[in-house]
Design a protein around this motif. Sequence first.
Motif, PDB file in Angstrom:
ATOM      1  N   LEU A 124      -2.824  -2.827  -2.300  1.00 57.68           N
ATOM      2  CA  LEU A 124      -1.793  -2.947  -1.292  1.00 57.68           C
ATOM      3  C   LEU A 124      -2.207  -3.121   0.054  1.00 57.68           C
ATOM      4  O   LEU A 124      -2.956  -1.962   0.480  1.00 57.68           O
ATOM      5  CB  LEU A 124      -0.928  -1.630  -1.697  1.00 57.68           C
ATOM      6  CG  LEU A 124      -0.422  -1.088  -3.160  1.00 57.68           C
ATOM      7  CD1 LEU A 124       0.086   0.214  -3.084  1.00 57.68           C
ATOM      8  CD2 LEU A 124       0.032  -2.249  -3.797  1.00 57.68           C
ATOM      9  N   TYR A 176      -2.429 -11.931   0.195  1.00 64.58           N
ATOM     10  CA  TYR A 176      -1.072 -11.776  -0.785  1.00 64.58           C
ATOM     11  C   TYR A 176      -0.743 -13.230  -1.368  1.00 64.58           C
ATOM     12  O   TYR A 176      -0.628 -13.332  -2.539  1.00 64.58           O
ATOM     13  CB  TYR A 176       0.274 -11.221   0.033  1.00 64.58           C
ATOM     14  CG  TYR A 176       1.305 -11.158  -0.766  1.00 64.58           C
ATOM     15  CD1 TYR A 176       1.579 -10.252  -1.649  1.00 64.58           C
ATOM     16  CD2 TYR A 176       2.563 -11.991  -0.739  1.00 64.58           C
ATOM     17  CE1 TYR A 176       2.760 -10.102  -2.357  1.00 64.58           C
ATOM     18  CE2 TYR A 176       3.531 -12.037  -1.476  1.00 64.58           C
ATOM     19  CZ  TYR A 176       3.878 -10.776  -2.407  1.00 64.58           C
ATOM     20  OH  TYR A 176       4.930 -10.832  -3.182  1.00 64.58           O
ATOM     21  N   SER A 182      -1.239  -6.934  -4.010  1.00 64.51           N
ATOM     22  CA  SER A 182      -0.062  -7.036  -4.947  1.00 64.51           C
ATOM     23  C   SER A 182       1.167  -6.740  -3.853  1.00 64.51           C
ATOM     24  O   SER A 182       2.472  -7.385  -4.387  1.00 64.51           O
ATOM     25  CB  SER A 182       0.065  -5.915  -5.918  1.00 64.51           C
ATOM     26  OG  SER A 182      -1.027  -6.018  -6.747  1.00 64.51           O
ATOM     27  N   ARG A 183       1.399  -6.172  -2.969  1.00 65.28           N
ATOM     28  CA  ARG A 183       2.409  -6.031  -1.977  1.00 65.28           C
ATOM     29  C   ARG A 183       1.829  -5.828  -0.623  1.00 65.28           C
ATOM     30  O   ARG A 183       0.840  -5.243  -0.246  1.00 65.28           O
ATOM     31  CB  ARG A 183       2.979  -4.823  -2.340  1.00 65.28           C
ATOM     32  CG  ARG A 183       4.222  -4.672  -1.679  1.00 65.28           C
ATOM     33  CD  ARG A 183       5.179  -3.468  -2.132  1.00 65.28           C
ATOM     34  NE  ARG A 183       6.332  -3.185  -1.491  1.00 65.28           N
ATOM     35  CZ  ARG A 183       6.914  -2.021  -1.821  1.00 65.28           C
ATOM     36  NH1 ARG A 183       6.888  -1.122  -2.672  1.00 65.28           N
ATOM     37  NH2 ARG A 183       8.098  -1.894  -0.764  1.00 65.28           N
ATOM     38  N   ALA A 185       3.337  -4.457   3.223  1.00 62.52           N
ATOM     39  CA  ALA A 185       4.492  -3.551   3.477  1.00 62.52           C
ATOM     40  C   ALA A 185       3.955  -2.754   4.625  1.00 62.52           C
ATOM     41  O   ALA A 185       2.928  -2.228   4.725  1.00 62.52           O
ATOM     42  CB  ALA A 185       5.282  -2.732   2.527  1.00 62.52           C
ATOM     43  N   GLU A 189       5.475   2.836   3.016  1.00 58.41           N
ATOM     44  CA  GLU A 189       5.893   2.456   1.938  1.00 58.41           C
ATOM     45  C   GLU A 189       5.154   2.025   0.999  1.00 58.41           C
ATOM     46  O   GLU A 189       5.061   2.212  -0.237  1.00 58.41           O
ATOM     47  CB  GLU A 189       6.866   0.905   2.245  1.00 58.41           C
ATOM     48  CG  GLU A 189       8.126   1.150   2.986  1.00 58.41           C
ATOM     49  CD  GLU A 189       8.610  -0.265   3.160  1.00 58.41           C
ATOM     50  OE1 GLU A 189       8.762  -0.981   2.399  1.00 58.41           O
ATOM     51  OE2 GLU A 189       9.583  -0.317   4.295  1.00 58.41           O
ATOM     52  N   LEU A 190       3.800   1.743   1.602  1.00 66.21           N
ATOM     53  CA  LEU A 190       2.595   1.407   0.527  1.00 66.21           C
ATOM     54  C   LEU A 190       2.215   2.674  -0.067  1.00 66.21           C
ATOM     55  O   LEU A 190       1.735   2.811  -1.316  1.00 66.21           O
ATOM     56  CB  LEU A 190       1.506   0.744   1.311  1.00 66.21           C
ATOM     57  CG  LEU A 190       1.917  -0.804   1.619  1.00 66.21           C
ATOM     58  CD1 LEU A 190       0.450  -1.210   2.302  1.00 66.21           C
ATOM     59  CD2 LEU A 190       2.277  -1.608   0.652  1.00 66.21           C
ATOM     60  N   GLU A 193       4.718   3.244  -2.923  1.00 70.04           N
ATOM     61  CA  GLU A 193       4.355   2.257  -3.937  1.00 70.04           C
ATOM     62  C   GLU A 193       3.127   2.927  -4.758  1.00 70.04           C
ATOM     63  O   GLU A 193       3.044   2.668  -5.817  1.00 70.04           O
ATOM     64  CB  GLU A 193       4.198   1.008  -3.406  1.00 70.04           C
ATOM     65  CG  GLU A 193       3.870  -0.003  -4.516  1.00 70.04           C
ATOM     66  CD  GLU A 193       5.039  -0.333  -5.328  1.00 70.04           C
ATOM     67  OE1 GLU A 193       4.740  -0.903  -6.604  1.00 70.04           O
ATOM     68  OE2 GLU A 193       6.143   0.370  -5.496  1.00 70.04           O
TER      69      GLU A 193
END
Length: 263
Positions: A124, A176, A182-183, A185, A189-190, A193
């Motif tokens: 991430l 990405y 995978s994401r 941010a 937030e990560l 996640e």
Amino acid sequence: MQDILDIQESGGIARLTLNRPQRLNALNPALASALREYFQGLYRRHEVRVVILLGAGASFCAGLDLKEQRPGSELGTVGMMAVQQSIRDIMLAMRRCPQPIISVIQGAASGGGFALALASDIRLGTPDARMNASFIRVGLTGCDMGVSYFLPRMVGSSVAAEYLLTGRFMDAQRAYGLGLFSRVAPLDELQGEAQALAGDMLRTTPLGLRLTKEALGHSIDAASLDAVVAMEDRQQVLCTQSDDFREGMQAFLEKRPPRYSGT
């Protein structure tokens, strides 16, 4: 003095934080040893089921700490081989340990930091994340610590050559787009996640989770579809012999959360 590798274990999740923010978490001998010993120690630690790997401060890991690395000419061939193996063994241990590894990458992930990211199962990244094979920019080759194994398998030979032959940085959006992240941010937030992903993994059976990571790793190098399917067949039959499989089936039929025991 703070631990250079901060380890927090709770509820089946280990949170490892590279903790040399003043040096952008660069790998000195002490940090490399701590990482290697921790991941090697996970092989038979069934109480730890998922690992989240993080870096303190502005960057994930800026690679090898060159200020603490003695010149190769002083160490000689045998001495430098020992140094090389002491670092590359971290990545081997990450792939061999049965626990899935989720890395949260912010800022620089260069050289050894790039290798740590690639050796993880899930990556991430923050919008400012930048990764590169910096080895080739300091008089070495671009192939080190497993990077030339992982990267072509993940993004293809042409893209891998683009980055390994030049040492160029790969930004978060390119990573990405290539499927390496995978994401993308903000960091907070990560971190949430990563915790959510780990929570979903904990809702699987311990045996099923370990065997899934094992199969994914072996499938990359499998000689054929037949070889992969044979491995999958054996894993599934093995799982059907566990109490957890029976509990999972019963919970599904009763429409309730399963209560796995690890047996």
